[in-house]
Design a protein around this motif. Structure first.
Motif, PDB file in Angstrom:
ATOM      1  N   VAL A 174      10.020  -1.764  -7.773  1.00 23.33           N
ATOM      2  CA  VAL A 174      11.327  -2.083  -8.345  1.00 23.33           C
ATOM      3  C   VAL A 174      11.189  -2.550  -9.791  1.00 23.33           C
ATOM      4  CG1 VAL A 174      13.366  -3.543  -8.143  1.00 23.33           C
ATOM      5  CG2 VAL A 174      12.264  -2.666  -6.079  1.00 23.33           C
ATOM      6  N   LEU A 175      10.258  -3.462 -10.044  1.00 20.25           N
ATOM      7  CA  LEU A 175      10.098  -4.009 -11.389  1.00 20.25           C
ATOM      8  C   LEU A 175       9.736  -2.938 -12.401  1.00 20.25           C
ATOM      9  CD1 LEU A 175       8.076  -7.279 -10.650  1.00 20.25           C
ATOM     10  CD2 LEU A 175      10.550  -7.004 -10.849  1.00 20.25           C
ATOM     11  N   ASP A 176       8.862  -2.009 -12.008  1.00 20.27           N
ATOM     12  CA  ASP A 176       8.399  -0.980 -12.927  1.00 20.27           C
ATOM     13  C   ASP A 176       9.183   0.320 -12.813  1.00 20.27           C
ATOM     14  OD1 ASP A 176       6.541  -2.720 -13.879  1.00 20.27           O
ATOM     15  OD2 ASP A 176       4.830  -1.855 -12.847  1.00 20.27           O
ATOM     16  N   GLY A 177      10.182   0.367 -11.936  1.00 16.97           N
ATOM     17  CA  GLY A 177      11.025   1.547 -11.814  1.00 16.97           C
ATOM     18  C   GLY A 177      10.272   2.786 -11.384  1.00 16.97           C
ATOM     19  N   TRP A 178       9.409   2.659 -10.375  1.00 19.22           N
ATOM     20  CA  TRP A 178       8.621   3.807  -9.938  1.00 19.22           C
ATOM     21  C   TRP A 178       9.515   4.938  -9.453  1.00 19.22           C
ATOM     22  CZ3 TRP A 178       4.265   1.264  -6.501  1.00 19.22           C
ATOM     23  CH2 TRP A 178       3.391   0.578  -7.339  1.00 19.22           C
ATOM     24  N   ASP A 179       9.274   6.115  -9.975  1.00 23.40           N
ATOM     25  CA  ASP A 179       9.912   7.331  -9.473  1.00 23.40           C
ATOM     26  C   ASP A 179       8.880   8.024  -8.599  1.00 23.40           C
ATOM     27  OD1 ASP A 179      11.159   9.671  -8.934  1.00 23.40           O
ATOM     28  OD2 ASP A 179      11.331  10.364 -11.006  1.00 23.40           O
ATOM     29  N   LEU A 180       9.064   7.934  -7.277  1.00 25.36           N
ATOM     30  CA  LEU A 180       8.065   8.435  -6.333  1.00 25.36           C
ATOM     31  C   LEU A 180       8.510   9.725  -5.651  1.00 25.36           C
ATOM     32  CD1 LEU A 180       7.186   4.980  -4.754  1.00 25.36           C
ATOM     33  CD2 LEU A 180       5.870   6.236  -6.441  1.00 25.36           C
ATOM     34  N   ALA A 181       9.418  10.458  -6.300  1.00 27.32           N
ATOM     35  CA  ALA A 181       9.906  11.705  -5.704  1.00 27.32           C
ATOM     36  C   ALA A 181       8.743  12.633  -5.396  1.00 27.32           C
ATOM     37  CB  ALA A 181      10.879  12.388  -6.661  1.00 27.32           C
ATOM     38  N   GLY A 182       8.690  13.100  -4.178  1.00 25.92           N
ATOM     39  CA  GLY A 182       7.647  14.038  -3.777  1.00 25.92           C
ATOM     40  C   GLY A 182       6.405  13.394  -3.201  1.00 25.92           C
ATOM     41  N   THR A 183       6.250  12.073  -3.352  1.00 27.37           N
ATOM     42  CA  THR A 183       5.028  11.441  -2.864  1.00 27.37           C
ATOM     43  C   THR A 183       5.016  11.294  -1.344  1.00 27.37           C
ATOM     44  OG1 THR A 183       5.963   9.234  -3.190  1.00 27.37           O
ATOM     45  CG2 THR A 183       4.659  10.147  -5.001  1.00 27.37           C
ATOM     46  N   GLY A 184       6.194  11.337  -0.716  1.00 25.07           N
ATOM     47  CA  GLY A 184       6.242  11.237   0.737  1.00 25.07           C
ATOM     48  C   GLY A 184       5.494  12.374   1.400  1.00 25.07           C
ATOM     49  N   THR A 185       5.710  13.603   0.917  1.00 25.07           N
ATOM     50  CA  THR A 185       5.001  14.758   1.465  1.00 25.07           C
ATOM     51  C   THR A 185       3.505  14.630   1.226  1.00 25.07           C
ATOM     52  OG1 THR A 185       6.934  16.162   1.074  1.00 25.07           O
ATOM     53  CG2 THR A 185       4.813  17.268   1.388  1.00 25.07           C
ATOM     54  N   LEU A 186       3.148  14.195   0.019  1.00 25.82           N
ATOM     55  CA  LEU A 186       1.735  13.993  -0.290  1.00 25.82           C
ATOM     56  C   LEU A 186       1.108  12.958   0.632  1.00 25.82           C
ATOM     57  CD1 LEU A 186       1.513  13.980  -4.188  1.00 25.82           C
ATOM     58  CD2 LEU A 186       0.176  15.401  -2.636  1.00 25.82           C
ATOM     59  N   ARG A 187       1.835  11.890   0.877  1.00 25.37           N
ATOM     60  CA  ARG A 187       1.279  10.826   1.705  1.00 25.37           C
ATOM     61  C   ARG A 187       1.053  11.303   3.128  1.00 25.37           C
ATOM     62  NH1 ARG A 187       1.220   6.300   4.549  1.00 25.37           N
ATOM     63  NH2 ARG A 187       0.625   4.330   3.572  1.00 25.37           N
ATOM     64  N   ARG A 188       1.978  12.077   3.669  1.00 24.04           N
ATOM     65  CA  ARG A 188       1.801  12.598   5.020  1.00 24.04           C
ATOM     66  C   ARG A 188       0.590  13.514   5.095  1.00 24.04           C
ATOM     67  NH1 ARG A 188       7.430  12.318   4.628  1.00 24.04           N
ATOM     68  NH2 ARG A 188       7.637  14.440   3.836  1.00 24.04           N
ATOM     69  N   TYR A 222      -5.572   0.164   4.060  1.00 20.01           N
ATOM     70  CA  TYR A 222      -5.289   1.590   4.241  1.00 20.01           C
ATOM     71  C   TYR A 222      -3.966   2.007   3.600  1.00 20.01           C
ATOM     72  CZ  TYR A 222      -4.375   5.959   6.817  1.00 20.01           C
ATOM     73  OH  TYR A 222      -4.087   7.258   7.151  1.00 20.01           O
ATOM     74  N   GLU A 223      -2.903   1.223   3.851  1.00 20.52           N
ATOM     75  CA  GLU A 223      -1.583   1.584   3.331  1.00 20.52           C
ATOM     76  C   GLU A 223      -1.596   1.617   1.800  1.00 20.52           C
ATOM     77  OE1 GLU A 223       0.806   2.551   5.199  1.00 20.52           O
ATOM     78  OE2 GLU A 223      -0.027   2.002   7.148  1.00 20.52           O
ATOM     79  N   ALA A 224      -2.178   0.587   1.189  1.00 18.66           N
ATOM     80  CA  ALA A 224      -2.198   0.518  -0.277  1.00 18.66           C
ATOM     81  C   ALA A 224      -3.036   1.652  -0.868  1.00 18.66           C
ATOM     82  CB  ALA A 224      -2.749  -0.838  -0.729  1.00 18.66           C
ATOM     83  N   ILE A 225      -4.130   1.993  -0.214  1.00 18.42           N
ATOM     84  CA  ILE A 225      -4.992   3.075  -0.704  1.00 18.42           C
ATOM     85  C   ILE A 225      -4.230   4.399  -0.707  1.00 18.42           C
ATOM     86  CG2 ILE A 225      -7.052   4.440  -0.196  1.00 18.42           C
ATOM     87  CD1 ILE A 225      -8.250   1.829   1.005  1.00 18.42           C
ATOM     88  N   LEU A 226      -3.545   4.705   0.412  1.00 15.80           N
ATOM     89  CA  LEU A 226      -2.817   5.969   0.480  1.00 15.80           C
ATOM     90  C   LEU A 226      -1.636   5.999  -0.479  1.00 15.80           C
ATOM     91  CD1 LEU A 226      -4.673   6.683   2.786  1.00 15.80           C
ATOM     92  CD2 LEU A 226      -2.698   7.488   4.083  1.00 15.80           C
ATOM     93  N   ASN A 227      -0.961   4.860  -0.651  1.00 14.05           N
ATOM     94  CA  ASN A 227       0.128   4.810  -1.631  1.00 14.05           C
ATOM     95  C   ASN A 227      -0.389   5.092  -3.031  1.00 14.05           C
ATOM     96  OD1 ASN A 227       2.208   4.220   0.172  1.00 14.05           O
ATOM     97  ND2 ASN A 227       1.927   2.010  -0.002  1.00 14.05           N
ATOM     98  N   ALA A 228      -1.528   4.487  -3.383  1.00 15.64           N
ATOM     99  CA  ALA A 228      -2.105   4.692  -4.714  1.00 15.64           C
ATOM    100  C   ALA A 228      -2.565   6.133  -4.897  1.00 15.64           C
ATOM    101  CB  ALA A 228      -3.272   3.728  -4.928  1.00 15.64           C
ATOM    102  N   ALA A 234       0.658  12.693  -7.446  1.00 10.99           N
ATOM    103  CA  ALA A 234       2.000  13.190  -7.753  1.00 10.99           C
ATOM    104  C   ALA A 234       2.171  13.511  -9.225  1.00 10.99           C
ATOM    105  CB  ALA A 234       3.046  12.170  -7.325  1.00 10.99           C
ATOM    106  N   GLY A 235       1.303  12.978 -10.083  1.00  7.47           N
ATOM    107  CA  GLY A 235       1.393  13.261 -11.513  1.00  7.47           C
ATOM    108  C   GLY A 235       2.676  12.739 -12.100  1.00  7.47           C
ATOM    109  N   PRO A 236       3.430  13.574 -12.832  1.00  4.16           N
ATOM    110  CA  PRO A 236       4.656  13.119 -13.498  1.00  4.16           C
ATOM    111  C   PRO A 236       5.672  12.518 -12.545  1.00  4.16           C
ATOM    112  CG  PRO A 236       3.989  15.248 -14.338  1.00  4.16           C
ATOM    113  CD  PRO A 236       3.105  14.968 -13.147  1.00  4.16           C
ATOM    114  N   ALA A 237       5.654  12.925 -11.271  1.00  5.95           N
ATOM    115  CA  ALA A 237       6.622  12.387 -10.308  1.00  5.95           C
ATOM    116  C   ALA A 237       6.394  10.912 -10.042  1.00  5.95           C
ATOM    117  CB  ALA A 237       6.544  13.154  -8.987  1.00  5.95           C
TER     118      ALA A 237
END
Length: 374
Positions: A174-188, A222-228, A234-237
């Motif tokens: 929230v603080l940094d305004g992360w745009d994580l569009a598309g990362t859900g598919t990558l994470r799965r 584990y959760e933090a590693i996969l999020n990172a 995701a690159g620009p996303a």
């Protein structure tokens, strides 16, 4: 009182911007912004605040908001209500935004110390009960919901967002305004390639791809590693986007010994107030004990949550239902839960530095926070 460190870089810069003339001896604000940018790059700060110059130019359009961070049982909820009361007295309309990764789930109330409607003192609370624990809410989904809530509040001239929680990655998104569009598919996809049992393998990949990100997470988280990893891939996303509010971040920290004592007090109160009944209700709905007996099965979030999983796993290993746990069982599960929650609180406390939180004394925190809104 905890000693207050210097302001985080972004807040220092925002304060400085308020006092910059448009021109001083022919020296334009944009030129000064460029000079500050070069200095911050040299200090190693600009990797997080790459749009700093843009923020300086747009500073008048960014309204103030408050963020309150702290480990479990530190008193964040009580402080947030005091801030809301004080802000309301100054003509603002505070709205609390949840940044706790477990309070987003319906039915997980007692064990997460979720505020009750009767305790909200009439102030609106959002981002609570937005998901079912049968399916984990992705960081991508949370960040998107938070952005939508902030955009909605920005449309109201007197709204004051008050972000409250203890999940560092939620806060930072929230603080940094992360745009994580598309990362859900990558994470799965990453979850398939690196199951929970192979957190070490995922961490080694993260260390090769993004050494800086790897240094900010624990090798066993584990959760933090996969999020990172998902953000990196995701690159620009995974870029940051401009937020409509400028958050001032405050941290509550009572020290390790006091935090440990409060965690024990909180857990015992939860047990007295119906934690076991809540777990039994979740078990009837989602078959938690049955899931716990099937290793490798996709787990309910409650089975990944301290204060819930210890009781469920003990019941599963002893071949009992939750309601059949005896005093010895409860004492063993309680001791295990205490150890896990206390260890988690230490990881939470490590986020103060990452978030740039200004630590405040609990006795005067509300007054300090609201005075900075002017």
């Amino acid at each position: 009182m905890v000693e207050l460190p210097s302001q985080p870089p972004l807040l220092q810069a925002e304060v400085l911007c308020q006092h910059l003339p448009e021109a001083a001896g022919g020296y334009r604000r944009d030129q000064l912004g460029a000079d500050l940018r070069r200095r911050l790059l040299a200090w190693g700060i600009m990797h997080r605040y790459s749009n700093f110059t843009w923020r300086m130019r747009r500073r008048p359009e960014r309204r103030c908001a408050v963020a309150i961070y702290g480990p479990t049982s530190s008193g964040k909820t009580a402080l947030s209500l005091e801030v809301c009361e004080a802000a309301s007295g100054r003509g603002l309309c505070p709205v609390v935004l949840n940044a706790d990764s477990r309070q987003v789930y319906a039915g997980m109330d007692i064990g997460t110390s979720k505020i009750k409607p009767s305790q909200m003192r009439g102030f609106e609370h959002r981002l609570l009960d937005v998901a079912e624990p049968s399916s984990k809410l992705s960081l991508e989904a949370y960040a998107q919901m938070a952005r939508e809530e902030l955009a909605s509040l920005a449309a109201s001239g007197d709204a004051l967002p008050v972000l409250v929680g203890g999940t560092g990655v939620y806060f930072q998104s929230v603080l940094d305004g992360w745009d994580l569009a598309g990362t859900g598919t990558l994470r799965r996809s990453l979850e398939r390639d690196f199951p929970r049992s192979d957190a070490t393998g995922a961490y080694h990949v993260l260390a090769r791809l993004a050494p800086e990100a790897a240094r900010r997470v624990h090798p066993n988280n584990y959760e933090a590693i996969l999020n990172a990893l998902a953000r990196r891939m995701a690159g620009p996303a995974g870029n940051e986007v401009a937020a409509p509010f400028a958050f001032a971040v405050y941290g509550l920290d009572r020290g390790e010994a006091e935090t440990d004592r409060r965690i024990e007090t909180t857990l015992d109160a939860q047990i007295r107030h119906g934690l076991l009944e809540e777990i039994a209700k979740l078990d009837r709905r989602y078959r938690l004990v049955e899931q716990a007996r099937r290793p490798g099965h996709r787990r309910n979030v409650a089975l990944q949550t301290h204060g819930y999983r210890e009781f469920v796993h003990l019941a599963a290993s002893n071949g009992k239902a939750i309601a059949e746990l005896d005093d010895a069982d409860l004492a063993a599960a309680r001791a295990e839960a205490l150890g896990h929650i206390r260890a988690y609180s230490r990881r939470q406390r490590s986020w103060f530095r990452k978030l740039g939180a200004l630590r405040v004394d609990r006795q005067s925190a509300a007054k300090t926070i609201v005075s900075h809104l002017q």
